[in-house]
Design a protein around this motif. Structure first.
Motif, mmCIF file in Angstrom:
data_model
loop_
_atom_site.group_PDB
_atom_site.id
_atom_site.type_symbol
_atom_site.label_atom_id
_atom_site.label_comp_id
_atom_site.label_asym_id
_atom_site.label_seq_id
_atom_site.Cartn_x
_atom_site.Cartn_y
_atom_site.Cartn_z
ATOM 1 N N ALA A 181 0.736 -1.497 -0.019
ATOM 2 C CA ALA A 181 -0.317 -0.328 -0.020
ATOM 3 C C ALA A 181 0.776 1.049 0.314
ATOM 4 N N PRO A 182 0.367 2.263 -0.768
ATOM 5 C CA PRO A 182 1.245 3.521 -0.730
ATOM 6 C C PRO A 182 1.245 3.961 0.029
ATOM 7 N N TRP A 183 0.510 4.408 1.272
ATOM 8 C CA TRP A 183 0.418 5.335 2.233
ATOM 9 C C TRP A 183 1.640 4.369 3.481
ATOM 10 N N GLN A 184 1.643 3.219 2.943
ATOM 11 C CA GLN A 184 2.765 2.613 4.235
ATOM 12 C C GLN A 184 4.025 2.579 4.214
ATOM 13 N N LEU A 185 4.545 2.461 2.620
ATOM 14 C CA LEU A 185 5.574 2.500 2.183
ATOM 15 C C LEU A 185 5.740 3.328 1.004
ATOM 16 N N ALA B 219 8.644 5.874 0.967
ATOM 17 C CA ALA B 219 9.888 5.938 0.199
ATOM 18 C C ALA B 219 10.241 4.225 -1.016
ATOM 19 N N LEU B 220 9.643 3.130 -0.511
ATOM 20 C CA LEU B 220 9.905 2.311 -1.362
ATOM 21 C C LEU B 220 8.464 2.373 -2.274
ATOM 22 N N GLY B 221 7.441 3.419 -2.510
ATOM 23 C CA GLY B 221 6.014 2.748 -3.700
ATOM 24 C C GLY B 221 6.585 4.081 -4.659
ATOM 25 N N ARG B 222 8.276 3.945 -4.740
ATOM 26 C CA ARG B 222 7.691 5.483 -6.115
ATOM 27 C C ARG B 222 9.289 4.595 -7.134
ATOM 28 N N GLY B 223 8.702 4.655 -7.873
ATOM 29 C CA GLY B 223 10.004 3.770 -9.141
ATOM 30 C C GLY B 223 10.544 2.365 -9.241
ATOM 31 N N SER B 224 11.475 2.442 -9.127
ATOM 32 C CA SER B 224 11.882 0.207 -9.469
ATOM 33 C C SER B 224 11.723 -0.270 -8.189
ATOM 34 N N ALA B 225 11.453 0.415 -7.284
ATOM 35 C CA ALA B 225 11.668 -0.296 -5.835
ATOM 36 C C ALA B 225 10.107 -0.803 -5.770
ATOM 37 N N ARG B 226 9.095 -0.297 -6.274
ATOM 38 C CA ARG B 226 8.167 -1.240 -7.000
ATOM 39 C C ARG B 226 7.878 -2.428 -7.149
ATOM 40 N N GLU B 227 9.076 -3.564 -8.245
ATOM 41 C CA GLU B 227 8.981 -4.240 -8.659
ATOM 42 C C GLU B 227 9.747 -5.146 -7.435
ATOM 43 N N LEU B 228 10.748 -4.407 -6.306
ATOM 44 C CA LEU B 228 11.110 -5.144 -5.296
ATOM 45 C C LEU B 228 10.098 -5.433 -4.293
ATOM 46 N N VAL B 229 9.625 -4.545 -3.908
ATOM 47 C CA VAL B 229 8.039 -4.933 -3.631
ATOM 48 C C VAL B 229 6.939 -5.908 -3.656
ATOM 49 N N ARG B 230 6.809 -6.068 -4.625
ATOM 50 C CA ARG B 230 5.842 -6.979 -5.432
ATOM 51 C C ARG B 230 6.641 -7.939 -5.490
ATOM 52 N N GLU B 231 7.996 -8.321 -5.836
ATOM 53 C CA GLU B 231 8.363 -9.616 -6.156
ATOM 54 C C GLU B 231 8.648 -10.787 -4.092
ATOM 55 N N TRP C 144 8.188 -7.096 7.694
ATOM 56 C CA TRP C 144 9.221 -6.865 8.620
ATOM 57 C C TRP C 144 10.341 -5.796 7.781
ATOM 58 N N LEU C 145 11.733 -6.538 6.876
ATOM 59 C CA LEU C 145 12.183 -6.387 6.327
ATOM 60 C C LEU C 145 11.650 -5.235 5.508
ATOM 61 N N LEU C 146 10.770 -5.406 4.699
ATOM 62 C CA LEU C 146 10.463 -3.839 4.088
ATOM 63 C C LEU C 146 10.505 -2.814 5.156
ATOM 64 N N LEU C 147 9.690 -3.088 6.351
ATOM 65 C CA LEU C 147 9.318 -1.965 6.408
ATOM 66 C C LEU C 147 10.190 -1.313 7.380
ATOM 67 N N GLU C 148 11.373 -2.024 7.729
ATOM 68 C CA GLU C 148 11.955 -1.784 8.851
ATOM 69 C C GLU C 148 13.449 -0.952 7.791
ATOM 70 N N VAL C 149 13.127 -1.584 6.451
ATOM 71 C CA VAL C 149 14.160 -0.038 5.226
ATOM 72 C C VAL C 149 13.446 0.479 5.228
ATOM 73 N N GLU C 150 12.224 0.689 5.437
ATOM 74 C CA GLU C 150 11.139 2.139 5.309
ATOM 75 C C GLU C 150 11.914 3.718 6.589
ATOM 76 N N ARG C 151 11.626 2.566 7.307
ATOM 77 C CA ARG C 151 11.519 2.938 8.329
ATOM 78 C C ARG C 151 12.803 4.239 8.567
ATOM 79 N N ARG C 152 14.497 3.082 8.145
ATOM 80 C CA ARG C 152 15.833 3.514 7.757
ATOM 81 C C ARG C 152 15.158 5.012 6.814
ATOM 82 N N LEU C 153 15.125 4.427 5.437
ATOM 83 C CA LEU C 153 15.009 6.320 4.495
ATOM 84 C C LEU C 153 14.438 6.750 4.848
#
Length: 278
Positions: free
Chosen positions: A8-12, A14-26, A133-142
């Motif tokens: 969901a874009p409102w939760q990620l 920093a990771l909800g833009r560009g090519s990072a979406r592909e990483l989240v989706r995979e 959980w891993l993605l949320l930790e990365v999002e928090r750092r970004l």
């Protein structure tokens, strides 16, 4: 919480833009299907996410120190298997942060047997963490570093005058370690490798030191074009680029007009001299 929920874009943000979406989706698809394999992320610095039955067990990236490097930090004392597991988990999160904070070109799965999906040098691998959980930790750092306006990979660091004074002062601790390597040619990534410290930890400290006017971001030097002609023998003249005949390419489109013969009786046009006035 499911892995698909973190897309969901409102939760990620920093990771909800560009090519990072592909990483989240995979990663979300891998968690949903209990996939096993290596998700290779191309880019700068890029890296590999090792997944077993949908769980991330290790992240290896040239942009962050691995488990071996973190354990080799001088003065570190291991307390056993529990401590090794903590270091392995920190390395996985830091590797994912390194990938996400750089440039992501794309993602591609490499399907491997479960026993081959764990890197041999992970010492030991993470027991397995949920991708959300891993993605949320990365999002928090970004998000925590968003105000810093610095790339851990591209921006090199310089000492300021206050930084030089602090470096000459004994007992500067971890800040002194960073100041020692800030020579205008090293980034946060380079310094974290040299110090065997987490990339995120080094970047956080660098942002604080930038705010305290101890460090500055080195200007990016433009690439110099390769010299096509030898320099003149005289050293006193300024080395200005020479214009080569036809270098603009205009003659490739519009050929030059041939010289026209002068017709009989036609007077040559000469420039008129200006009249003198009193």
């Amino acid at each position: 919480m499911s892995a698909a929920a973190v897309t969901a874009p409102w939760q990620l943000q920093a990771l909800g833009r560009g090519s990072a979406r592909e990483l989240v989706r995979e990663l979300a698809h891998a968690a949903a299907g209990a996939h096993t394999g290596v998700l290779r992320v191309t880019g700068e610095p890029g890296g590999d996410l090792h997944v077993v039955h949908g769980l991330v067990v290790a992240v290896a990236s040239p942009g962050a120190p691995g488990v071996r490097e973190l354990l080799s930090r001088p003065g570190r004392i291991s307390t056993g298997v529990a401590d090794l597991n903590v270091v392995a988990l920190m390395s996985a999160v830091d590797g994912a942060f390194a990938i996400a904070s750089g440039w992501i070109g794309g993602c591609q799965w490499q399907t491997l047997p479960a026993e081959s999906s764990v890197p041999q040098d992970s010492m030991p691998p993470v027991p397995g963490v949920e991708s959300w959980w891993l993605l949320l930790e990365v999002e928090r750092r970004l998000c925590a570093l968003a105000h810093g306006r610095i790339s851990p990979h591209r921006n090199n660091l310089l000492l300021t005058e206050r930084g030089r004074v602090l470096l000459s002062t004994p007992g500067t601790g971890q800040r002194g370690e960073i100041l020692l390597w800030a020579d205008g040619r090293r980034s946060c990534r380079d310094i974290s490798m040299l110090l065997s410290r987490s990339l995120y930890a080094v970047t956080v400290e660098v942002v604080r030191m930038l705010d305290d006017d101890l460090l500055a971001i080195a200007p990016i030097e433009p690439e110099r074009p390769a010299a096509t002609e030898s320099a003149p023998a005289s050293g006193g003249r300024s080395l200005l680029p020479r214009r080569r005949r036809g270098a603009s390419g205009i003659n490739d489109t519009l050929p030059p007009r041939p010289p026209q013969p002068q017709q009989r009786g036609q007077r040559a046009v000469t420039p008129r001299k200006p009249e003198r006035t009193s």
